[in-house]
Design a protein around this motif. Structure first.
Motif, PDB file in Angstrom:
ATOM      1  N   GLU A   6     -28.925   5.305  22.009  1.00 46.43           N
ATOM      2  CA  GLU A   6     -28.995   6.463  21.114  1.00 46.43           C
ATOM      3  C   GLU A   6     -28.550   7.733  21.816  1.00 46.43           C
ATOM      4  O   GLU A   6     -28.661   7.855  23.038  1.00 46.43           O
ATOM      5  N   LEU A  20     -28.018  11.984  14.853  1.00 51.78           N
ATOM      6  CA  LEU A  20     -28.242  10.954  15.862  1.00 51.78           C
ATOM      7  C   LEU A  20     -27.171   9.880  15.752  1.00 51.78           C
ATOM      8  O   LEU A  20     -26.722   9.558  14.655  1.00 51.78           O
ATOM      9  N   CYS A  22     -26.072   5.882  17.369  1.00 51.12           N
ATOM     10  CA  CYS A  22     -26.520   4.689  18.082  1.00 51.12           C
ATOM     11  C   CYS A  22     -25.319   3.782  18.273  1.00 51.12           C
ATOM     12  O   CYS A  22     -24.774   3.254  17.300  1.00 51.12           O
ATOM     13  N   TRP A  36     -33.288   3.092  11.643  1.00 53.79           N
ATOM     14  CA  TRP A  36     -33.922   4.067  12.525  1.00 53.79           C
ATOM     15  C   TRP A  36     -35.422   4.074  12.249  1.00 53.79           C
ATOM     16  O   TRP A  36     -35.848   4.053  11.085  1.00 53.79           O
ATOM     17  N   ARG A  38     -39.197   5.951  13.940  1.00 53.77           N
ATOM     18  CA  ARG A  38     -39.655   7.060  14.780  1.00 53.77           C
ATOM     19  C   ARG A  38     -41.127   6.865  15.125  1.00 53.77           C
ATOM     20  O   ARG A  38     -41.867   6.204  14.399  1.00 53.77           O
ATOM     21  N   ILE A  70     -28.325   7.918   6.377  1.00 55.13           N
ATOM     22  CA  ILE A  70     -27.899   6.916   7.355  1.00 55.13           C
ATOM     23  C   ILE A  70     -26.516   6.409   6.969  1.00 55.13           C
ATOM     24  O   ILE A  70     -26.186   6.283   5.778  1.00 55.13           O
ATOM     25  N   TYR A  80     -25.348   5.993  12.394  1.00 58.09           N
ATOM     26  CA  TYR A  80     -25.660   7.404  12.480  1.00 58.09           C
ATOM     27  C   TYR A  80     -26.870   7.750  11.615  1.00 58.09           C
ATOM     28  O   TYR A  80     -27.165   7.069  10.635  1.00 58.09           O
ATOM     29  N   LEU A  81     -27.537   8.834  11.980  1.00 58.79           N
ATOM     30  CA  LEU A  81     -28.597   9.392  11.146  1.00 58.79           C
ATOM     31  C   LEU A  81     -28.384  10.906  11.105  1.00 58.79           C
ATOM     32  O   LEU A  81     -28.614  11.591  12.095  1.00 58.79           O
ATOM     33  N   TYR A  94     -37.078   8.987  18.253  1.00 53.61           N
ATOM     34  CA  TYR A  94     -36.361   8.201  17.257  1.00 53.61           C
ATOM     35  C   TYR A  94     -35.692   7.004  17.930  1.00 53.61           C
ATOM     36  O   TYR A  94     -35.015   7.154  18.951  1.00 53.61           O
ATOM     37  N   TYR A  95     -35.898   5.827  17.325  1.00 55.78           N
ATOM     38  CA  TYR A  95     -35.387   4.578  17.874  1.00 55.78           C
ATOM     39  C   TYR A  95     -34.398   3.927  16.923  1.00 55.78           C
ATOM     40  O   TYR A  95     -34.666   3.799  15.724  1.00 55.78           O
ATOM     41  N   CYS A  96     -33.291   3.512  17.466  1.00 56.34           N
ATOM     42  CA  CYS A  96     -32.330   2.692  16.736  1.00 56.34           C
ATOM     43  C   CYS A  96     -32.809   1.243  16.775  1.00 56.34           C
ATOM     44  O   CYS A  96     -33.395   0.802  17.785  1.00 56.34           O
ATOM     45  N   TRP A 117     -34.200  -3.006  20.142  1.00 57.09           N
ATOM     46  CA  TRP A 117     -34.509  -1.587  20.023  1.00 57.09           C
ATOM     47  C   TRP A 117     -33.682  -0.805  21.042  1.00 57.09           C
ATOM     48  O   TRP A 117     -33.396  -1.292  22.135  1.00 57.09           O
TER      49      TRP A 117
END
Length: 127
Positions: A6, A20, A22, A36, A38, A70, A80-81, A94-96, A117
């Motif tokens: 990310e 964001l 990824c 995504w 969080r 997204i 993308y976010l 924030y996690y992809c 992740w």
């Protein structure tokens, strides 16, 4: 093996925007839904947004609907976010995430359906 990296987090004032990204390794990116999540301090990791494998369906948590978007570019192995109208309550890591289900039509990911992740990127929204 899949690696998710990310980028794009940071500090922003309330009302501001961040995007964001990824980037995923591996040739099978385009066959899986991506999403995504969080996690704020002291809280559980929660679903934020998801997109199915070909980008035809998206899902959002109620708390971000109308503010976050997204998207994915399968040619670039990237999801993308876009986060607009950010609020202090959006502050979190924030996690992809990559879904484990091959070519599933759903865009709604659950923690139990994620097999990879990213390392996470911090988003901080000041009031």
């Amino acid at each position: 093996q899949v690696q998710l990296v990310e980028s794009g987090g940071g500090l922003v004032q309330a009302g501001g925007s961040l995007r964001l990204s990824c980037a995923a390794s591996g040739r099978t990116f385009s066959s899986y839904a991506m999403g995504w999540f969080r996690q704020a301090p002291g809280k559980e990791r929660e679903f934020v947004a998801g997109i199915n494998w070909y980008g035809g369906s998206t899902s959002y948590a109620d708390s971000v609907k109308g503010r976050f978007t997204i998207s994915r570019d399968n040619a670039k192995n990237t999801v993308y976010l876009q986060m607009n109208s950010l609020k202090p309550e959006d502050t979190a890591v924030y996690y992809c995430a990559k879904d484990t289900r091959l070519r599933a039509t759903t865009s709604r990911l659950e923690r139990g359906t994620v097999d990879y992740w990213g390392q996470g990127t911090q988003v901080t929204v000041s009031s």
